[in-house]
Design an enzyme around this catalytic site. Structure first.
Site, PDB file in Angstrom:
ATOM      1  N   ASP A  54       1.475  -1.268  -5.426  1.00  0.00           N
ATOM      2  CA  ASP A  54       2.246  -0.079  -5.759  1.00  0.00           C
ATOM      3  C   ASP A  54       3.494  -0.488  -6.533  1.00  0.00           C
ATOM      4  O   ASP A  54       3.585  -1.612  -7.007  1.00  0.00           O
ATOM      5  CB  ASP A  54       2.571   0.749  -4.500  1.00  0.00           C
ATOM      6  CG  ASP A  54       3.510   0.005  -3.548  1.00  0.00           C
ATOM      7  OD1 ASP A  54       4.048  -1.076  -3.920  1.00  0.00           O
ATOM      8  OD2 ASP A  54       3.719   0.493  -2.427  1.00  0.00           O
ATOM      9  N   HIS A  95       5.085  -3.508  -4.299  1.00  0.00           N
ATOM     10  CA  HIS A  95       4.407  -4.486  -3.432  1.00  0.00           C
ATOM     11  C   HIS A  95       3.180  -5.122  -4.073  1.00  0.00           C
ATOM     12  O   HIS A  95       2.470  -4.472  -4.843  1.00  0.00           O
ATOM     13  CB  HIS A  95       3.982  -3.799  -2.129  1.00  0.00           C
ATOM     14  CG  HIS A  95       5.122  -3.151  -1.422  1.00  0.00           C
ATOM     15  ND1 HIS A  95       5.368  -1.803  -1.497  1.00  0.00           N
ATOM     16  CD2 HIS A  95       6.114  -3.678  -0.684  1.00  0.00           C
ATOM     17  CE1 HIS A  95       6.467  -1.521  -0.807  1.00  0.00           C
ATOM     18  NE2 HIS A  95       6.946  -2.637  -0.305  1.00  0.00           N
ATOM     19  N   SER A 150       9.392  -4.735   3.900  1.00  0.00           N
ATOM     20  CA  SER A 150       8.079  -4.130   3.740  1.00  0.00           C
ATOM     21  C   SER A 150       6.993  -5.128   3.364  1.00  0.00           C
ATOM     22  O   SER A 150       5.808  -4.842   3.541  1.00  0.00           O
ATOM     23  CB  SER A 150       8.131  -3.032   2.673  1.00  0.00           C
ATOM     24  OG  SER A 150       8.634  -3.559   1.462  1.00  0.00           O
TER      25      SER A 150
END
Ligand SMILES: *[C@@H]1O[C@H](CO)[C@@H](O)[C@H](O)[C@H]1NC(C)=O
Ligand SMILES: *[C@@H]1O[C@H](CO)[C@@H](O)[C@H](O)[C@H]1NC(C)=O
Length: 368
Positions: free
Chosen positions: A333, A336, A45
């Site tokens: 978040d 990340h 991600s």
């Protein structure tokens, strides 16, 4: 897609080519004289630019607000960020457009400037993505997808043309974080099957086999990132009563990085013409936490976007709150970094010193 191909391969050529440089980014590619013909991205991600939007079962998704809040029109793209991520920044530095998500191409000819296979939740080990987020494109599957792109390149450019192209291309490979989240999660099955050291060995040996496959297909310039100090992500910190980093996951992430570095050295010595640039993500994160004020960050623990304790009780969704100033937060978040930290780290990866880039940085890798 053929216009991209021609425009990029014939930069500064005929009037016909110039006429084809219609869209702004192609013009910028033509002007910039890119330092590599393409960037191929394999990862999780941290560098996903939208592949997971196409995975029906995955619960690792970011194609909704408040993700992308700092893009024009606050557009969510599937990036796990308030804006761009490291794949975007690195491509820009090299002088190329961001490599698009492989799954967004739906059979179209991939652009000659590269493709991204990165998938949120993906691990080096096949089972990692399923354990954590129900579905992700594992490293092995990303390599399989690259094989498809490789075959199309051979069809387009001929075998020697494809080899020449790939030998100058950058392969950005960002993996390992999720394998450790999977190992240390509550109720982990793999933790019952393997000791942490056995798990390190399994990750490193699996990674090596797949890097050898990429080498066999023509990859020669690898940019490989180590696992970060992931015990310091908001989701981990909130599990420590003191709000400090989780010690064990950090310890084994660093142990794994030692194994990875040795593996890369060995791989280079047995792979003629291969070169790599390794980013010590762990060291860069620790340095950032210790000196956050000098870099302009006032909040290193709490996620900008989320819910509850450290904004890490839930992911960033339209129901979450988000901070007004994304530039002073390290984390966007629960997992990340903010766009700002992705940019800072991309600067290090591209032109940083041996403090965090060994044996060379990307600028040097491009010049090899
Ligand atoms: C992992 O998945 C790939 C397919 O993507 C498969 O070829 C490979 O055998 C699997 N590896 C293991 C160890 O199960
Ligand atoms: C919580 O943080 C403290 C201080 O860094 C550390 O000593 C302790 O081991 C941490 N606890 C866990 C479970 O990692």
């Amino acid at each position: 897609m053929t216009t991209h191909t021609m425009a990029v391969t014939n930069c500064g050529g005929t009037t016909a080519t110039l006429l084809m440089c219609v869209s702004a980014f192609i013009i910028s590619v033509c002007k910039a004289h890119a330092a590599a013909p393409a960037v191929y991205v394999l990862g999780d991600s941290l560098v996903d630019v939208g592949n997971n939007n196409y995975l029906p079962l995955s619960i690792a998704k970011a194609n909704f607000p408040h993700n992308g809040v700092d893009f024009p029109n606050r557009k969510p793209t599937g990036r796990f960020s308030n804006g761009e991520n490291a794949a975007d920044f690195l491509a820009k530095k090299i002088g190329l457009p961001t490599s698009p998500a492989y799954l967004s191409l739906v059979g179209a000819t991939p652009p000659i400037t590269g493709v991204s296979f990165a998938s949120g939740g993906a691990g080096i080990l096949n089972e990692t993505g399923g354990f954590l987020f129900k579905q992700a494109i594992s490293l092995a599957q990303q390599v399989d997808y690259f094989t498809v792109v490789h075959d199309k390149l051979v069809h387009q450019l001929g075998l020697s043309g494809a080899q020449a192209h790939l030998s100058k291309s950058i392969f950005l490979i960002v993996f390992g974080n999720n394998d450790w989240f999977a190992y240390f999660r509550v109720g982990s099955i793999v933790a019952k099957q393997y000791t942490p050291q056995q798990y390190v060995d399994r990750m490193v040996s699996t990674f090596k086999v797949l890097l050898k496959t990429l080498y066999g297909l023509g990859a020669r310039k690898l940019v490989v990132t180590g696992v970060g100090a992931i015990g310091c992500c908001p989701i981990q910190r909130k599990e420590n009563r003191t709000g400090e980093c989780k010690v064990e996951i950090n310890y084994w992430s660093a142990k794994y990085n030692d194994g990875l570095k040795m593996m890369l050295q060995g791989l280079k010595s047995e792979s003629p013409g291969m070169n790599y640039a390794y980013f010590d993500t762990y060291g860069a994160m620790v340095n950032l936490f210790q000196n956050h004020e000098t870099y302009g960050y006032t909040e290193i623990k709490e996620a900008c976007c989320g819910v509850g304790n450290l904004n890490a009780d839930a992911p960033c969704t339209p129901l979450a709150i988000y901070c007004p100033n994304r530039k002073n937060h390290v984390f966007w978040d629960l997992y990340h970094p903010t766009e700002s930290v992705a940019s800072l780290f991309s600067d290090l990866i591209y032109s940083g010193s041996q403090q965090f880039m060994v044996p060379i940085n990307v600028e040097q890798l491009l010049a090899v």
